[in-house]
Design an enzyme around this catalytic site. Structure first.
Site, PDB file in Angstrom:
ATOM      1  N   HIS A 109       0.840  -1.285   0.077  1.00 50.35           N
ATOM      2  CA  HIS A 109      -0.208   0.014  -0.193  1.00 50.35           C
ATOM      3  C   HIS A 109       0.981   1.271  -0.064  1.00 50.35           C
ATOM      4  CE1 HIS A 109      -3.761  -1.808   0.539  1.00 50.35           C
ATOM      5  NE2 HIS A 109      -3.256  -2.575   1.488  1.00 50.35           N
ATOM      6  N   ASP A 133      -2.831 -10.189  -2.009  1.00 47.20           N
ATOM      7  CA  ASP A 133      -3.063  -9.672  -1.091  1.00 47.20           C
ATOM      8  C   ASP A 133      -5.236  -9.368  -1.186  1.00 47.20           C
ATOM      9  OD1 ASP A 133      -2.296  -8.716   1.535  1.00 47.20           O
ATOM     10  OD2 ASP A 133      -3.913  -7.427   0.905  1.00 47.20           O
ATOM     11  N   HIS A 166      -6.731  -7.170  -0.200  1.00 52.89           N
ATOM     12  CA  HIS A 166      -6.865  -5.058  -0.426  1.00 52.89           C
ATOM     13  C   HIS A 166      -6.009  -4.884  -1.869  1.00 52.89           C
ATOM     14  CE1 HIS A 166      -6.641  -6.103   3.723  1.00 52.89           C
ATOM     15  NE2 HIS A 166      -8.514  -5.337   3.515  1.00 52.89           N
ATOM     16  N   ASP A 207      -4.682 -12.540   3.453  1.00 46.74           N
ATOM     17  CA  ASP A 207      -6.145 -12.198   4.055  1.00 46.74           C
ATOM     18  C   ASP A 207      -6.947 -12.137   3.006  1.00 46.74           C
ATOM     19  OD1 ASP A 207      -4.931  -9.918   2.245  1.00 46.74           O
ATOM     20  OD2 ASP A 207      -4.496  -8.433   3.719  1.00 46.74           O
TER      21      ASP A 207
HETATM   22 ZN   LIG Z   1      -4.508  -6.931   2.861  1.00 46.82          ZN
END
Ligand SMILES: [Zn+2]
Length: 373
Positions: free
Chosen positions: A143, A180, A182, A268
């Site tokens: 991120h 991931d 996200h 995740d």
């Molecule tokens: Zn994540």
């Protein structure tokens, strides 16, 4: 076959404090002190399971070293580096940039070691010391954007490692696959106008960061067509993820012909994660790894390196890590006791609404490839 493995005890010493999952404790707001979602447990437990299960005997240990400032500055601007460094000197520590990503005193040193761990994993693969590698690093990185950290990430570990591959080894085609849950916004942003790096993100639609990771994000300028996003509906299980891999990711990789495949490996998207709403099992992760090993074997002599990102269920995640790293090393691993539970739950078959959006992403990717020729 040999698989490199990066871990250092310092990664578990990255201190994210007593936030209640996401939010700093504040009695006036009713937020009691607890533990941050991004704490050391999942990663430390992956490592200990690797050791105790004996998988470690089949891996080649690679020592991390701190990334240099010059290496970090290939992705980040000087102001971001200096701010992290300055806050890292404070007794109370600081925050990566979004108010959700606290860190303790000395975090700069650990974050530099994480980025350097990803570099060393990539270096070992490119130098031919190992066939593939997994860097179990912390804090995560995908991120972190050039000018700010966010989402528990301080520096873009994998983006920094990709720059190392281009700078030191002269690579011109690197693919990054991010599974991931996200969106891999930081990695995407680092290479948005750069045709040398194809970024592919499989993630839960509209999760984090907000308003990020849409199919329409395809790169810009010379990098147009070299970002691919496959947002998946909440509730996507093994069948949906494998369909996305086969329908969208593998064809894009095959077209791109990478010289190196990197993976932002977050657990995740697993069924029991507190932050994601996907249903992957450890066997699903193992199968995804197998697909990427096949593409790597066909396109780049098997050169594949993974860097650890998220994954927040400390009981389940170690078995996902074991499955992936065992697959990389082609070594059978002890049975995941969660598999019988989460693998038997509904939702693993590809659903029509999942197929529809995956097909759209695949078509957008191949249309882009055609229009670039
Ligand atoms: Zn994540």
């Amino acid at each position: 076959m040999s698989t490199g493995y990066v871990y250092h005890e310092m990664f578990a010493w990255h201190d994210t404090g007593t936030s209640a999952g996401l939010f700093r404790s504040d009695p006036r707001a009713g937020v009691q002190p607890l533990i941050h979602f991004e704490n050391s447990e999942t990663k430390r437990r992956i490592h200990e399971l690797i050791v105790v299960s004996g998988l470690i005997d089949h891996l080649t240990r690679i020592a991390p070293r701190p990334a240099t400032e010059d290496e970090i500055l290939r992705v980040h601007d000087r102001a971001h580096l200096e701010r992290i460094k300055a806050e890292s000197e404070r007794p109370g520590g600081g925050d990566a940039g979004d108010g959700l990503s606290p860190f303790g005193q000395g975090a700069y040193d650990i974050a530099a070691l994480a980025a350097g761990g990803a570099i060393e994993a990539v270096d070992a693969v490119l130098a031919g010391r190992v066939d593939n590698a997994y860097a179990l690093v912390r804090p995560p990185g995908h991120h972190a954007e050039p000018a700010t950290g966010m989402g528990f990430c301080l520096f873009g570990n994998l983006a920094i490692a990709a720059h190392h591959a281009m700078h030191v080894y002269g690579l011109e085609r690197i693919a990054v696959v991010d599974w991931d849950v996200h969106h891999g916004n930081g990695t995407q942003k680092a290479f948005y106008d750069d045709p040398r790096v194809l970024t592919i993100s499989l993630h839960q639609d509209e999760l984090f960061p907000p308003r990020s990771g849409y199919r329409s994000e395809r790169g810009e300028g010379a990098g147009r067509g070299y970002a691919l996003n496959v947002p998946l509906p909440p509730g996507t299980g093994d069948g949906g993820y494998l369909y996305a891999m086969d329908r969208a990711v593998v064809p894009a990789l095959t077209r791109f012909r990478p010289e190196l495949i990197l993976v932002a490996s977050g657990f995740d998207a697993a069924a029991m994660d507190p932050l994601g709403r996907q249903l992957l099992t450890s066997e699903g992760y193992r199968a995804l790894t197998g697909r990427l090993l096949d593409v790597a074997a066909q396109s780049c002599g098997g050169r594949l390196a993974m860097s650890h990102e998220g994954g927040y269920n400390p009981a389940h995640v170690p078995f996902c890590g074991l499955a992936v790293i065992g697959a990389l090393a082609r070594v059978p691993t002890i049975e995941d006791p969660f598999q019988a539970v989460v693998g038997a739950q509904g939702g693993h078959d590809l659903a029509p609404h999942q197929r529809e959006v995956i097909d759209l992403a695949a078509v957008a990717a191949s249309d882009g490839a055609r229009s670039e020729r």
